[in-house]
Design an enzyme around this catalytic site. Structure first.
Site, PDB file in Angstrom:
ATOM      1  N   GLU A  56       0.665  -1.170  -0.036  1.00  0.00           N
ATOM      2  CA  GLU A  56       0.071  -0.041   0.107  1.00  0.00           C
ATOM      3  C   GLU A  56       0.874   1.334   0.030  1.00  0.00           C
ATOM      4  OE1 GLU A  56       0.161  -2.672   1.964  1.00  0.00           O
ATOM      5  OE2 GLU A  56      -1.778  -2.886   3.076  1.00  0.00           O
ATOM      6  N   ALA A 157      10.548 -42.572  -4.831  1.00  0.00           N
ATOM      7  CA  ALA A 157      10.169 -43.445  -6.134  1.00  0.00           C
ATOM      8  C   ALA A 157      10.376 -44.780  -5.586  1.00  0.00           C
ATOM      9  CB  ALA A 157      11.371 -43.161  -7.177  1.00  0.00           C
ATOM     10  N   ALA A 166      17.474 -51.989  -5.275  1.00  0.00           N
ATOM     11  CA  ALA A 166      17.774 -53.509  -5.087  1.00  0.00           C
ATOM     12  C   ALA A 166      18.349 -53.955  -3.889  1.00  0.00           C
ATOM     13  CB  ALA A 166      18.403 -53.928  -6.476  1.00  0.00           C
ATOM     14  N   ASP A 203      25.035 -41.088  -3.045  1.00  0.00           N
ATOM     15  CA  ASP A 203      24.481 -40.731  -4.586  1.00  0.00           C
ATOM     16  C   ASP A 203      25.147 -39.647  -4.845  1.00  0.00           C
ATOM     17  OD1 ASP A 203      22.474 -42.703  -4.084  1.00  0.00           O
ATOM     18  OD2 ASP A 203      20.869 -41.357  -4.002  1.00  0.00           O
ATOM     19  N   LEU A 207      21.198 -31.976  -6.362  1.00  0.00           N
ATOM     20  CA  LEU A 207      20.220 -31.330  -5.517  1.00  0.00           C
ATOM     21  C   LEU A 207      19.819 -29.733  -6.242  1.00  0.00           C
ATOM     22  CD1 LEU A 207      20.700 -32.241  -2.091  1.00  0.00           C
ATOM     23  CD2 LEU A 207      19.393 -33.099  -3.578  1.00  0.00           C
ATOM     24  N   PRO A 271      14.826 -43.394   2.480  1.00  0.00           N
ATOM     25  CA  PRO A 271      13.993 -43.961   3.422  1.00  0.00           C
ATOM     26  C   PRO A 271      13.910 -43.386   4.606  1.00  0.00           C
ATOM     27  CG  PRO A 271      14.875 -45.575   1.901  1.00  0.00           C
ATOM     28  CD  PRO A 271      15.418 -44.429   1.827  1.00  0.00           C
ATOM     29  N   THR A 272      15.182 -43.185   5.108  1.00  0.00           N
ATOM     30  CA  THR A 272      15.441 -42.899   6.774  1.00  0.00           C
ATOM     31  C   THR A 272      14.693 -41.561   6.868  1.00  0.00           C
ATOM     32  OG1 THR A 272      17.483 -44.065   6.638  1.00  0.00           O
ATOM     33  CG2 THR A 272      17.207 -42.650   8.661  1.00  0.00           C
ATOM     34  N   LEU A 273      15.210 -40.466   6.259  1.00  0.00           N
ATOM     35  CA  LEU A 273      14.714 -39.243   6.520  1.00  0.00           C
ATOM     36  C   LEU A 273      13.214 -39.135   6.162  1.00  0.00           C
ATOM     37  CD1 LEU A 273      15.946 -36.540   7.365  1.00  0.00           C
ATOM     38  CD2 LEU A 273      16.046 -35.826   4.759  1.00  0.00           C
ATOM     39  N   ALA A 274      12.781 -39.819   4.987  1.00  0.00           N
ATOM     40  CA  ALA A 274      11.369 -39.687   4.703  1.00  0.00           C
ATOM     41  C   ALA A 274      10.329 -40.453   5.875  1.00  0.00           C
ATOM     42  CB  ALA A 274      11.029 -40.435   3.292  1.00  0.00           C
TER      43      ALA A 274
HETATM   44  C1  AOF Z   1       0.484  -4.927   4.466  1.00  0.00           C
HETATM   45  N1  AOF Z   1       1.053  -5.039   3.331  1.00  0.00           N
HETATM   46  O1  AOF Z   1       2.495  -5.298   1.736  1.00  0.00           O
HETATM   47  C2  AOF Z   1       2.594  -6.583   3.670  1.00  0.00           C
HETATM   48  C3  AOF Z   1       1.917  -6.733   4.860  1.00  0.00           C
HETATM   49  O2  AOF Z   1       7.913  -6.636   9.398  1.00  0.00           O
HETATM   50  P1  AOF Z   1       6.953  -5.941   8.564  1.00  0.00           P
HETATM   51  O3  AOF Z   1       6.896  -4.462   9.052  1.00  0.00           O
HETATM   52  O4  AOF Z   1       7.264  -6.021   7.246  1.00  0.00           O
HETATM   53  O5  AOF Z   1       5.674  -6.795   8.725  1.00  0.00           O
HETATM   54  C4  AOF Z   1       5.413  -7.817   8.273  1.00  0.00           C
HETATM   55  C5  AOF Z   1       3.905  -8.380   8.479  1.00  0.00           C
HETATM   56  O6  AOF Z   1       2.975  -7.371   8.099  1.00  0.00           O
HETATM   57  C6  AOF Z   1       3.646  -9.822   7.756  1.00  0.00           C
HETATM   58  O7  AOF Z   1       3.875 -10.614   8.732  1.00  0.00           O
HETATM   59  C7  AOF Z   1       2.005  -9.467   7.449  1.00  0.00           C
HETATM   60  O8  AOF Z   1       1.236  -9.835   8.539  1.00  0.00           O
HETATM   61  C8  AOF Z   1       2.007  -8.057   7.117  1.00  0.00           C
HETATM   62  N2  AOF Z   1       2.254  -7.955   5.604  1.00  0.00           N
HETATM   63  N3  AOF Z   1       0.824  -5.975   5.330  1.00  0.00           N
HETATM   64  O9  AOF Z   1      -0.512  -4.353   4.926  1.00  0.00           O
HETATM   65  C9  AOF Z   1       2.005  -5.606   2.703  1.00  0.00           C
HETATM   66  N4  AOF Z   1       3.422  -7.286   3.308  1.00  0.00           N
HETATM   67 ZN    ZN Z   2       1.587  -2.799   6.014  1.00  0.00          ZN
END
Ligand code: AOF
Ligand code: ZN
Length: 338
Positions: A56, A157, A166, A203, A207, A271-274
């Site tokens: 905003e 997979a 295998a 492997d 990544l 498998p272990t991590l999954a």
């Molecule tokens: C809004 N407009 O564009 C966003 C919002 O750490 P700050 O000050 O940037 O705040 C982050 C928090 O603000 C975020 O967790 C969310 O709740 C809100 N984000 N709010 O009005 C924005 N990015």
């Molecule tokens: Zn804001």
């Protein structure tokens, strides 16, 4: 007046597009459009990540003093009501003389919520445009806000008989090219990718996300779980996002990933991590690539899940079934996912 006009609906769609110009991370992606009373677009804005202007205020910054008087602000997220790294957007909109605010998703933050009430009590006409697309835009961020951890996909997979390798441990290319291409798209669609040190040693994976036909696919941050050292000559050492290491306390590691702006984790590490993620109830979505082959033997796709008796089975909901070449992708979600 609180019915939503066609111009406002179109502006919201535009605001969602603008939101996507911002990065995924700790903060939500947010877009804003300021409309003149006759429906013309006066300004556009978006959020560029933690510490920078909110959508905003970014939009308002393109206007001269007084230019937004009587205007309508369209925002994908409820204007915030807190002083965080920036001041409250609700107040910025009030000070700019905006007469109406249309927003899509309620701010779930304990401190940041309440902007719509604040605007309303100062006489601004506030309407919520409840479209599924608004939630979908920040679905992963909302998940992190609700749970304190990234959304986790566990992938493996397997042969038709549920084996991952295998008897001697060899496992390369159970599935075909289409399934592998799909995996690369999935890697690219996640913020981070997890493997165990065992997989790194066995492997030597790169990544990286290598998506056919796409040169600059987003790359997930590789996270290596376990306490064995990563060899100096491991292919992983060339990863463009560096390497992150993690210990055995999965919940704690997930919280720390979320604190660094990781909203989604792709667990691809054997498998272990999954099994560890599933056992701990930390797998929200499973993607299983099933190849029409039989391996038999002891190398099952998952280890013990602590299911001692049938009452403890882990029931899932299948959310997608797709044929990929001669393989099958089964996607399922657990109860914890909403
Ligand atoms: C809004 N407009 O564009 C966003 C919002 O750490 P700050 O000050 O940037 O705040 C982050 C928090 O603000 C975020 O967790 C969310 O709740 C809100 N984000 N709010 O009005 C924005 N990015
Ligand atoms: Zn804001």
């Amino acid at each position: 007046m609180s019915g939503i006009t066609a111009a406002e609906r179109a502006a919201m769609a535009r605001a969602r597009t603008l939101a996507l110009f911002g990065p995924r991370g700790l903060n939500p992606q947010v877009g804003a459009v300021i409309l003149a009373p006759d429906g013309r677009t006066l300004a556009e804005g978006h959020h560029r990540g933690a510490g920078t202007a909110h959508a905003e205020t970014d939009a308002l910054s393109h206007l001269l003093p007084g230019e937004a008087r009587g205007a309508t602000a369209i925002v994908t997220l409820e204007p915030c009501n807190h002083t965080g790294r920036t001041g409250p957007c609700a107040v910025a909109l009030l000070e700019a003389g905006v007469a109406r605010v249309v927003y899509a998703v309620d701010d779930p933050g304990e401190r940041s919520c309440g902007g719509s009430d604040r605007l309303r009590s100062a006489g601004v006409d506030v309407a919520r445009l409840d479209e599924a697309e608004g939630e979908a835009l920040i679905r992963d961020w909302l998940f992190v806000q609700r749970t304190g951890r990234p959304r986790v996909t566990v992938k493996w997979a397997q042969s038709l008989d549920g084996r991952a390798a295998a008897a001697d441990g060899s496992s390369r290319w159970i599935t075909g090219a289409d399934a592998r291409a799909h995996v690369h798209r999935e890697r690219s669609a996640h913020d981070a990718i997890a493997v165990g040190t065992g997989t790194v040693l066995a492997d030597d994976p790169r990544l990286t996300a290598r998506v056919p036909g796409v040169d600059d696919a987003p790359q997930p941050v590789p996270v290596v779980f376990g306490d064995r050292a990563i060899p100096a000559d491991a292919a992983l050492r060339h990863h463009p996002r560096g390497i992150r290491t993690a210990g055995h306390d999965l919940e704690r590691e997930l919280r720390s990933l979320a604190a660094d702006g990781i909203q989604t984790l792709y667990v691809e590490g054997g498998p272990t991590l999954a099994s560890a993620f599933i056992r701990a109830g930390l797998a929200d979505r499973l993607t299983v690539y099933v190849a029409p082959t039989l391996l038999g033997g002891p190398r099952t796709a998952l280890d013990d899940l602590g299911v001692g008796t049938i009452d403890e089975q882990r029931r899932l909901t299948v959310t997608r079934l797709e044929q990929l070449g001669s393989d099958l992708l089964v996607e399922a979600s657990t109860e914890s996912e909403q």
